[in-house]
Design a protein around this motif. Structure first.
Motif, PDB file in Angstrom:
ATOM      1  N   UNK A  45       0.815  -1.216   0.000  1.00  0.00           N
ATOM      2  CA  UNK A  45       0.000   0.000   0.000  1.00  0.00           C
ATOM      3  C   UNK A  45       0.849   1.265   0.000  1.00  0.00           C
ATOM      4  N   UNK A  46       2.132   1.139   0.277  1.00  0.00           N
ATOM      5  CA  UNK A  46       3.014   2.304   0.298  1.00  0.00           C
ATOM      6  C   UNK A  46       3.299   2.768  -1.121  1.00  0.00           C
ATOM      7  N   UNK A  47       3.345   4.075  -1.358  1.00  0.00           N
ATOM      8  CA  UNK A  47       3.691   4.570  -2.691  1.00  0.00           C
ATOM      9  C   UNK A  47       5.046   4.061  -3.184  1.00  0.00           C
ATOM     10  N   UNK A  48       5.977   3.814  -2.255  1.00  0.00           N
ATOM     11  CA  UNK A  48       7.335   3.426  -2.636  1.00  0.00           C
ATOM     12  C   UNK A  48       7.449   1.966  -3.061  1.00  0.00           C
ATOM     13  N   UNK A  49       6.453   1.142  -2.737  1.00  0.00           N
ATOM     14  CA  UNK A  49       6.576  -0.307  -2.952  1.00  0.00           C
ATOM     15  C   UNK A  49       5.524  -0.792  -3.943  1.00  0.00           C
ATOM     16  N   UNK A  50       5.962  -1.449  -5.001  1.00  0.00           N
ATOM     17  CA  UNK A  50       5.020  -2.007  -5.976  1.00  0.00           C
ATOM     18  C   UNK A  50       4.666  -3.454  -5.660  1.00  0.00           C
ATOM     19  N   UNK A  51       5.584  -4.177  -5.005  1.00  0.00           N
ATOM     20  CA  UNK A  51       5.308  -5.576  -4.645  1.00  0.00           C
ATOM     21  C   UNK A  51       6.196  -5.964  -3.465  1.00  0.00           C
ATOM     22  N   UNK A  52       5.702  -6.918  -2.659  1.00  0.00           N
ATOM     23  CA  UNK A  52       6.459  -7.377  -1.495  1.00  0.00           C
ATOM     24  C   UNK A  52       6.089  -8.819  -1.171  1.00  0.00           C
ATOM     25  N   UNK A  53       7.097  -9.603  -0.780  1.00  0.00           N
ATOM     26  CA  UNK A  53       6.864 -10.994  -0.364  1.00  0.00           C
ATOM     27  C   UNK A  53       7.969 -11.386   0.607  1.00  0.00           C
ATOM     28  N   UNK A  54       7.780 -12.514   1.298  1.00  0.00           N
ATOM     29  CA  UNK A  54       8.745 -12.893   2.328  1.00  0.00           C
ATOM     30  C   UNK A  54       9.081 -14.378   2.252  1.00  0.00           C
ATOM     31  N   UNK A  55      10.205 -14.738   2.874  1.00  0.00           N
ATOM     32  CA  UNK A  55      10.529 -16.147   3.121  1.00  0.00           C
ATOM     33  C   UNK A  55      11.137 -16.254   4.509  1.00  0.00           C
ATOM     34  N   UNK A  87      13.526   8.781   1.522  1.00  0.00           N
ATOM     35  CA  UNK A  87      13.431   7.331   1.741  1.00  0.00           C
ATOM     36  C   UNK A  87      12.674   6.959   3.006  1.00  0.00           C
ATOM     37  N   UNK A  88      11.798   7.878   3.486  1.00  0.00           N
ATOM     38  CA  UNK A  88      11.141   7.690   4.782  1.00  0.00           C
ATOM     39  C   UNK A  88       9.618   7.620   4.685  1.00  0.00           C
ATOM     40  N   UNK A  89       9.107   7.220   3.521  1.00  0.00           N
ATOM     41  CA  UNK A  89       7.664   7.054   3.357  1.00  0.00           C
ATOM     42  C   UNK A  89       6.916   8.363   3.579  1.00  0.00           C
TER      43      UNK A  89
END
Length: 432
Positions: free
Chosen positions: A79-89, A136-138
């Protein structure tokens, strides 16, 4: 017989003790198997500060690993403007684990260049720039300049996690001037309208789905007659200082996957405006937007917005709800009417026509329908056929997946009700 009964009784007690001990052992063993998070690291975060992303996560180091919370955290990041996709392991080791979060960053310095027509069909333009990941601080820092026969400008600063993961602030200043139509006694007149405002809002994120914004706006409104009809009840000049108390409540349960959206969202806006002049009383206004998005197959997306709004029902040409191309009905024209109530449904089906790497071409078909309460009118105005407008049409979206909100849209709307208009509507970002 008594010996036999004692035998079964002893066996039953032995069996019961075995079950209790086994349950206790399993409970202890399962509890001991709960993994705590030793470290959270980020991959792919080049511009965005890792500690800023870590502050946003509900998952924390030295706390128990919860996959449900981690999945929610990925939605938070997307949902952040800076991030288009995110996933974890997750990497497990000796009762502890390391969580590696991979993010794909957006380009967030977005220029704005926009051309449009004014109500008298003159060409106007707007230029601006916004940095949606400032330092770089949202945080967001942006500004614009507009010329439409008059000069306008604005600047805004938004830091949703400035004070903590839950608390932030929004500050803005705007000096807006435009030519606006006012409607009264079946007549209309054009006025030079100027709004000079200073706004400060507190931002509070209660939890994953619920957010609040509240604060105050100090503004000055000026109206100066240009041309058209006149009336003794409508001033040719007006200069008023006003205060506006604002509350916005958002319920957000949307999940994003690049150009696709799935889920529900509801956004409530409430405002109380005070002023001291004989033509405008203090008034309340609210509107509520309900959004519903559903993925359809691999390439389709059904999108809907239902807006319902009411304000104090004064019989005044300064009514707050406008009927306009860029706000509610595509193809209707620019500021063609005003009212003290509004019900609008926008529904469209979006389909990905072409996609390769960073670029997406998306087509859509839409229907927009709305109805208005006239200033000083009754709620029955909403079902009066003369106040109902319906438009339908097609459109295209040119999307850059790597740049935040880099969507250029063009829609053609055609009226389906009597005396309807038609036309093209351009803009940046999805219509809703």
């Amino acid at each position: 017989m008594k010996v036999v009964n004692e035998k079964y009784k002893n066996e039953y007690l032995f069996f019961l003790k075995t079950i209790i001990l086994a349950t206790f052992w399993l409970s202890v063993n399962c509890y001991s198997q709960e993994k705590s998070i030793e470290k959270i690291t980020f991959s792919g975060a080049k511009k965005t500060k890792a500690h800023v992303l870590k502050k946003i996560l509900k998952s924390k180091e030295n706390k128990v690993l919860d996959s449900i919370v981690l999945n929610e955290d990925m939605i938070r990041l997307k949902r952040l403007p800076a991030i288009s996709n995110a996933y974890f392991k997750v990497l497990f080791s000796e009762g502890k684990c390391n969580v590696i979060v991979t993010v794909e960053e957006n380009f967030t310095i977005i220029p704005e260049v926009n051309f449009h027509k004014t109500i008298n069909q003159k060409l106007a333009y707007r230029i601006g720039v916004g940095e949606y990941n400032f330092l770089g601080r949202n945080m967001t820092l942006g500004g614009f300049y507009q010329y439409n026969g008059f000069d306008s400008y604005g600047i805004n600063f938004r830091a949703p996690t400035l004070f903590s993961a839950k608390w932030g602030v929004l500050l803005s200043h705007q000096n807006w001037t435009s030519e606006e139509p006012l409607y009264f006694d079946s007549e209309s007149a054009n006025y030079k309208y100027q709004n000079i405002s200073y706004e400060a809002l507190a931002l509070y994120q209660h939890n994953f789905k619920n957010q609040f914004q509240f604060g105050i706006n100090f503004f000055k409104e000026k109206y100066n007659y240009l041309n058209g009809s006149t009336s003794s009840d409508v001033p040719t000049e007006l200069n008023v200082d006003k205060k506006l108390l604002k509350l916005i409540y958002t319920f957000d349960d949307l999940d994003y996957n690049y150009q696709y959206i799935n889920g529900l969202k509801n956004e409530f806006h409430g405002q109380y405006v005070t002023s001291e002049n004989e033509y405008q009383n203090d008034f309340l206004i609210f509107w509520n937007d309900f959004f519903y998005f559903k993925r359809v197959g691999k390439k389709g997306n059904w999108a809907n917005r239902l807006r319902f709004g009411l304000s104090s029902n004064d019989d005044t040409p300064f009514a707050p709800f406008a009927l306009d191309n860029n706000l509610n009905l595509r193809g209707v024209g620019i500021l063609v009417d005003r009212g003290t109530g509004s019900v609008v449904l926008n529904s469209e089906y979006r389909y990905t026509l072409y996609e390769k790497k960073w670029f997406v071409l998306q087509g859509n078909i839409f229907t927009d329908v709305g109805t208005w309460r006239k200033p000083g009118g009754a709620l029955s105005d909403f079902v009066d056929s003369d106040n109902v407008r319906m438009y339908s049409g097609i459109g295209l979206r040119f999307i850059n997946k790597k740049i935040f909100n880099a969507i250029f849209r063009i829609d053609y709307g055609h009226g389906l009700t009597k005396n309807a208009s038609k036309g093209l509507v351009f803009g940046i970002g999805q219509y809703f």
